[in-house]
Write a protein that holds these residues in place. Structure first.
Motif, short mmCIF file in Angstrom:
data_model
loop_
_atom_site.label_atom_id
_atom_site.label_comp_id
_atom_site.label_asym_id
_atom_site.label_seq_id
_atom_site.Cartn_x
_atom_site.Cartn_y
_atom_site.Cartn_z
N ALA A 144 -1.96 4.81 108.17
CA ALA A 144 -2.46 6.05 108.76
C ALA A 144 -3.89 6.36 108.32
O ALA A 144 -4.50 7.31 108.82
N ALA A 145 -4.43 5.58 107.41
CA ALA A 145 -5.80 5.82 106.93
C ALA A 145 -6.80 5.61 108.07
O ALA A 145 -6.59 4.76 108.94
N PRO A 146 -7.86 6.40 108.09
CA PRO A 146 -8.89 6.24 109.13
C PRO A 146 -9.47 4.82 109.12
O PRO A 146 -9.50 4.16 108.09
N ASP A 147 -9.92 4.37 110.28
CA ASP A 147 -10.53 3.04 110.38
C ASP A 147 -11.64 2.89 109.36
O ASP A 147 -12.45 3.80 109.15
N GLY A 148 -11.66 1.72 108.73
CA GLY A 148 -12.69 1.45 107.73
C GLY A 148 -12.35 1.95 106.34
O GLY A 148 -13.06 1.67 105.39
N GLN A 160 6.86 -7.98 92.86
CA GLN A 160 8.08 -8.25 92.10
C GLN A 160 9.24 -7.39 92.58
O GLN A 160 10.40 -7.80 92.51
N LEU A 161 8.93 -6.20 93.07
CA LEU A 161 9.96 -5.27 93.53
C LEU A 161 10.26 -5.41 95.03
O LEU A 161 11.05 -4.65 95.58
N GLY A 162 9.62 -6.39 95.67
CA GLY A 162 9.88 -6.63 97.09
C GLY A 162 9.14 -5.69 98.02
O GLY A 162 9.53 -5.55 99.19
N ILE A 163 8.09 -5.05 97.56
CA ILE A 163 7.30 -4.15 98.39
C ILE A 163 6.12 -4.92 98.95
O ILE A 163 5.40 -5.60 98.22
N GLU A 164 5.93 -4.82 100.26
CA GLU A 164 4.82 -5.51 100.92
C GLU A 164 3.75 -4.51 101.33
O GLU A 164 4.06 -3.47 101.91
N LEU A 165 2.51 -4.85 101.04
CA LEU A 165 1.39 -4.03 101.47
C LEU A 165 0.90 -4.56 102.81
O LEU A 165 0.71 -5.77 102.96
N PRO A 166 0.71 -3.68 103.80
CA PRO A 166 0.23 -4.15 105.10
C PRO A 166 -1.13 -4.83 104.96
O PRO A 166 -2.01 -4.33 104.25
N PRO A 167 -1.31 -5.98 105.60
CA PRO A 167 -2.59 -6.69 105.51
C PRO A 167 -3.73 -5.80 106.00
O PRO A 167 -3.56 -4.95 106.86
N ASP A 168 -4.89 -6.00 105.42
CA ASP A 168 -6.12 -5.29 105.77
C ASP A 168 -6.03 -3.77 105.56
O ASP A 168 -6.79 -3.03 106.16
N SER A 169 -5.09 -3.32 104.74
CA SER A 169 -4.98 -1.88 104.48
C SER A 169 -5.37 -1.53 103.05
O SER A 169 -5.37 -0.37 102.67
N TYR A 170 -5.73 -2.56 102.28
CA TYR A 170 -6.03 -2.31 100.87
C TYR A 170 -7.05 -3.32 100.33
O TYR A 170 -7.29 -4.36 100.95
N GLU A 171 -7.63 -2.95 99.21
CA GLU A 171 -8.53 -3.83 98.48
C GLU A 171 -7.96 -4.03 97.09
O GLU A 171 -7.32 -3.12 96.54
N VAL A 172 -8.21 -5.20 96.52
CA VAL A 172 -7.76 -5.49 95.16
C VAL A 172 -8.88 -5.13 94.19
O VAL A 172 -10.01 -5.60 94.33
N LEU A 173 -8.56 -4.26 93.24
CA LEU A 173 -9.51 -3.94 92.18
C LEU A 173 -9.35 -4.97 91.08
O LEU A 173 -8.27 -5.19 90.57
N ARG A 174 -10.43 -5.62 90.74
CA ARG A 174 -10.39 -6.64 89.68
C ARG A 174 -11.24 -6.22 88.52
O ARG A 174 -12.17 -5.58 88.57
#
Length: 172
Positions: free
Chosen positions: A139-143, A158-172
């Motif tokens: 539901a986040a705005p485009d971009g 590990q808990l079986g939760i999937e993040l939708p592709p292209d909806s998040y960034e990995v903080l390293r």
């Protein structure tokens, strides 16, 4: 008549003493049942309201506690290190949510796993949380993309939760 007043005053004093003792014992029992180690409170922000223990990992060098705290309208997570003498130190600045920047990755992952295990329980289970998280991320705005530390992504996997592709960034 004077004897009745003395007896009444004595009974009133005794009742007041009993109420005071019950209050002190009640407060101590609440604190004793608190899963947050007592020494951690010295390192929490001053205006903390209702801290929540998300995770606790003990190592040979000390313990790491991940605490959720609210200060008015602001919520943050605080990473506290307790050495073997129970001296605490806050490790996680407000502007950096990546636990593994401050502690070993395996400890960060264990804290994240404990955190999300509790979140799943509070949100009604894996399926309910998966639905809420997917809805929130898509539901986040485009971009706009949410950011997750790598240890949080690992814990969710590990808990079986999937993040939708292209909806998040990995903080390293």
């Amino acid at each position: 008549m004077r004897l009745n007043r003395t007896v009444f005053a004595g009974l009133a004093g005794l009742c007041l003493l009993l109420v005071s003792l019950i209050s002190v014992v009640g407060i101590n029992l609440v604190r004793a049942s608190d899963p947050i180690p007592e020494a951690v409170y010295d390192c929490l922000p001053a205006q903390t309201q209702a801290p929540n223990l998300w995770g606790l990992v003990e190592t040979t060098a000390g313990s790491y506690a991940l605490i959720g705290v609210s200060e008015g309208e602001t919520y943050q997570e605080v990473l506290i290190y307790l050495d073997t003498q129970a001296t605490c130190r806050s490790l996680l600045p407000e502007d950096d949510p990546v636990l593994s920047h401050y502690i070993p990755l395996n400890v960060a992952r264990e804290l994240a796993l404990q955190r999300y295990t509790q979140v799943l329980q509070e949100q009604g289970g894996r399926d309910a949380y998966q639905e809420q998280l997917t809805e929130y991320l898509t539901a986040a705005p485009d971009g706009t993309r949410s950011q997750f530390p790598q240890e949080y992504i690992w814990a969710l996997e590990q808990l079986g939760i999937e993040l939708p592709p292209d909806s998040y960034e990995v903080l390293r």
